[in-house]
Design a protein around this motif. Sequence first.
Motif, PDB file in Angstrom:
ATOM      1  N   ASP A 253       0.818  -1.221   0.000  1.00 41.43           N
ATOM      2  CA  ASP A 253       0.000   0.000   0.000  1.00 41.43           C
ATOM      3  C   ASP A 253       0.848   1.266   0.000  1.00 41.43           C
ATOM      4  OD1 ASP A 253      -0.945  -0.018   3.571  1.00 41.43           O
ATOM      5  OD2 ASP A 253       0.980  -0.167   2.541  1.00 41.43           O
ATOM      6  N   GLY A 254       2.153   1.109  -0.282  1.00 41.41           N
ATOM      7  CA  GLY A 254       2.996   2.260  -0.534  1.00 41.41           C
ATOM      8  C   GLY A 254       3.764   2.842   0.639  1.00 41.41           C
ATOM      9  N   ARG A 255       3.656   2.225   1.805  1.00 40.54           N
ATOM     10  CA  ARG A 255       4.434   2.735   2.937  1.00 40.54           C
ATOM     11  C   ARG A 255       5.899   2.346   2.776  1.00 40.54           C
ATOM     12  NH1 ARG A 255       2.246  -0.078   7.528  1.00 40.54           N
ATOM     13  NH2 ARG A 255       1.181  -1.413   6.019  1.00 40.54           N
ATOM     14  N   THR A 256       6.791   3.280   3.103  1.00 45.30           N
ATOM     15  CA  THR A 256       8.223   3.036   2.910  1.00 45.30           C
ATOM     16  C   THR A 256       8.995   3.138   4.219  1.00 45.30           C
ATOM     17  OG1 THR A 256       8.620   5.378   2.423  1.00 45.30           O
ATOM     18  CG2 THR A 256       8.165   3.928   0.550  1.00 45.30           C
ATOM     19  N   ASN A 257      10.142   2.507   4.213  1.00 42.35           N
ATOM     20  CA  ASN A 257      11.052   2.580   5.348  1.00 42.35           C
ATOM     21  C   ASN A 257      12.463   2.543   4.787  1.00 42.35           C
ATOM     22  OD1 ASN A 257      12.836   1.252   7.538  1.00 42.35           O
ATOM     23  ND2 ASN A 257      11.012   1.922   8.642  1.00 42.35           N
ATOM     24  N   TYR A 258      13.331   3.425   5.282  1.00 44.11           N
ATOM     25  CA  TYR A 258      14.693   3.510   4.792  1.00 44.11           C
ATOM     26  C   TYR A 258      15.697   3.353   5.924  1.00 44.11           C
ATOM     27  CZ  TYR A 258      12.764   5.636   0.532  1.00 44.11           C
ATOM     28  OH  TYR A 258      12.062   5.881  -0.626  1.00 44.11           O
ATOM     29  N   ALA A 259      16.816   2.750   5.593  1.00 42.89           N
ATOM     30  CA  ALA A 259      17.948   2.772   6.512  1.00 42.89           C
ATOM     31  C   ALA A 259      18.449   4.207   6.605  1.00 42.89           C
ATOM     32  CB  ALA A 259      19.060   1.855   6.013  1.00 42.89           C
ATOM     33  N   ASP A 260      19.046   4.548   7.726  1.00 44.84           N
ATOM     34  CA  ASP A 260      19.563   5.911   7.889  1.00 44.84           C
ATOM     35  C   ASP A 260      20.545   6.269   6.770  1.00 44.84           C
ATOM     36  OD1 ASP A 260      19.658   5.884  11.543  1.00 44.84           O
ATOM     37  OD2 ASP A 260      18.039   6.322  10.127  1.00 44.84           O
ATOM     38  N   SER A 261      21.321   5.303   6.342  1.00 45.10           N
ATOM     39  CA  SER A 261      22.334   5.548   5.314  1.00 45.10           C
ATOM     40  C   SER A 261      21.712   5.872   3.957  1.00 45.10           C
ATOM     41  CB  SER A 261      23.253   4.336   5.180  1.00 45.10           C
ATOM     42  OG  SER A 261      22.506   3.188   4.840  1.00 45.10           O
ATOM     43  N   ALA A 262      20.445   5.497   3.776  1.00 42.91           N
ATOM     44  CA  ALA A 262      19.771   5.698   2.489  1.00 42.91           C
ATOM     45  C   ALA A 262      18.872   6.932   2.474  1.00 42.91           C
ATOM     46  CB  ALA A 262      18.942   4.469   2.145  1.00 42.91           C
ATOM     47  N   LYS A 263      18.499   7.407   3.630  1.00 41.80           N
ATOM     48  CA  LYS A 263      17.563   8.534   3.703  1.00 41.80           C
ATOM     49  C   LYS A 263      18.121   9.766   3.005  1.00 41.80           C
ATOM     50  CE  LYS A 263      15.330   7.116   8.009  1.00 41.80           C
ATOM     51  NZ  LYS A 263      15.193   7.359   9.456  1.00 41.80           N
ATOM     52  N   GLY A 264      17.271  10.365   2.182  1.00 43.28           N
ATOM     53  CA  GLY A 264      17.667  11.580   1.484  1.00 43.28           C
ATOM     54  C   GLY A 264      18.426  11.353   0.194  1.00 43.28           C
ATOM     55  N   ARG A 265      18.893  10.127  -0.032  1.00 47.69           N
ATOM     56  CA  ARG A 265      19.656   9.836  -1.241  1.00 47.69           C
ATOM     57  C   ARG A 265      18.983   8.775  -2.117  1.00 47.69           C
ATOM     58  NH1 ARG A 265      24.677   7.589  -0.873  1.00 47.69           N
ATOM     59  NH2 ARG A 265      24.109   6.415   1.005  1.00 47.69           N
ATOM     60  N   PHE A 266      18.326   7.816  -1.497  1.00 40.01           N
ATOM     61  CA  PHE A 266      17.691   6.709  -2.222  1.00 40.01           C
ATOM     62  C   PHE A 266      16.186   6.849  -2.162  1.00 40.01           C
ATOM     63  CE2 PHE A 266      21.335   3.468  -1.220  1.00 40.01           C
ATOM     64  CZ  PHE A 266      22.249   4.341  -1.799  1.00 40.01           C
ATOM     65  N   THR A 267      15.534   6.402  -3.221  1.00 42.98           N
ATOM     66  CA  THR A 267      14.074   6.393  -3.269  1.00 42.98           C
ATOM     67  C   THR A 267      13.599   5.042  -3.765  1.00 42.98           C
ATOM     68  OG1 THR A 267      14.012   8.766  -3.751  1.00 42.98           O
ATOM     69  CG2 THR A 267      12.006   7.502  -4.175  1.00 42.98           C
TER      70      THR A 267
END
Length: 118
Positions: free
Chosen positions: A54-68
């Motif tokens: 349903d489109g909810r996302t979760n990112y590792a801290d290392s990926a936040k702001g750089r990966f989508t």
Amino acid sequence: QVQLVESGGGLVQAGGSLRLSCAASGSIFSINQMGWYRQAPGKQRELVAFITSDGRTNYADSAKGRFTISRDNAKKMVLLQMNSLKPEDTAVYYCSLRTGRGFENVYWGQGTQVTVSS
């Protein structure tokens, strides 16, 4: 039989971008979680990002702001757009699919190498 096939890895200079794709095939329950993990030499496999059906996302801290991370449910695909790549992003990237009531069933792709040169 569920199969996951990744593509899009390669060699890029620091600061560059890559887009990874993963196509799933087989019988897949509509409620699932697709994601990307990575494993660098000598290190444990770690989560990069995941996205629910349903489109909810979760990112590792290392990926936040750089990966989508994004997905196309109709095509059973998950994408990972990686920008501002760093040498420490070098790893084998694995696509994952989790299904089941508690997402306890895990399927993996074969992995795709991402190498970021300094």
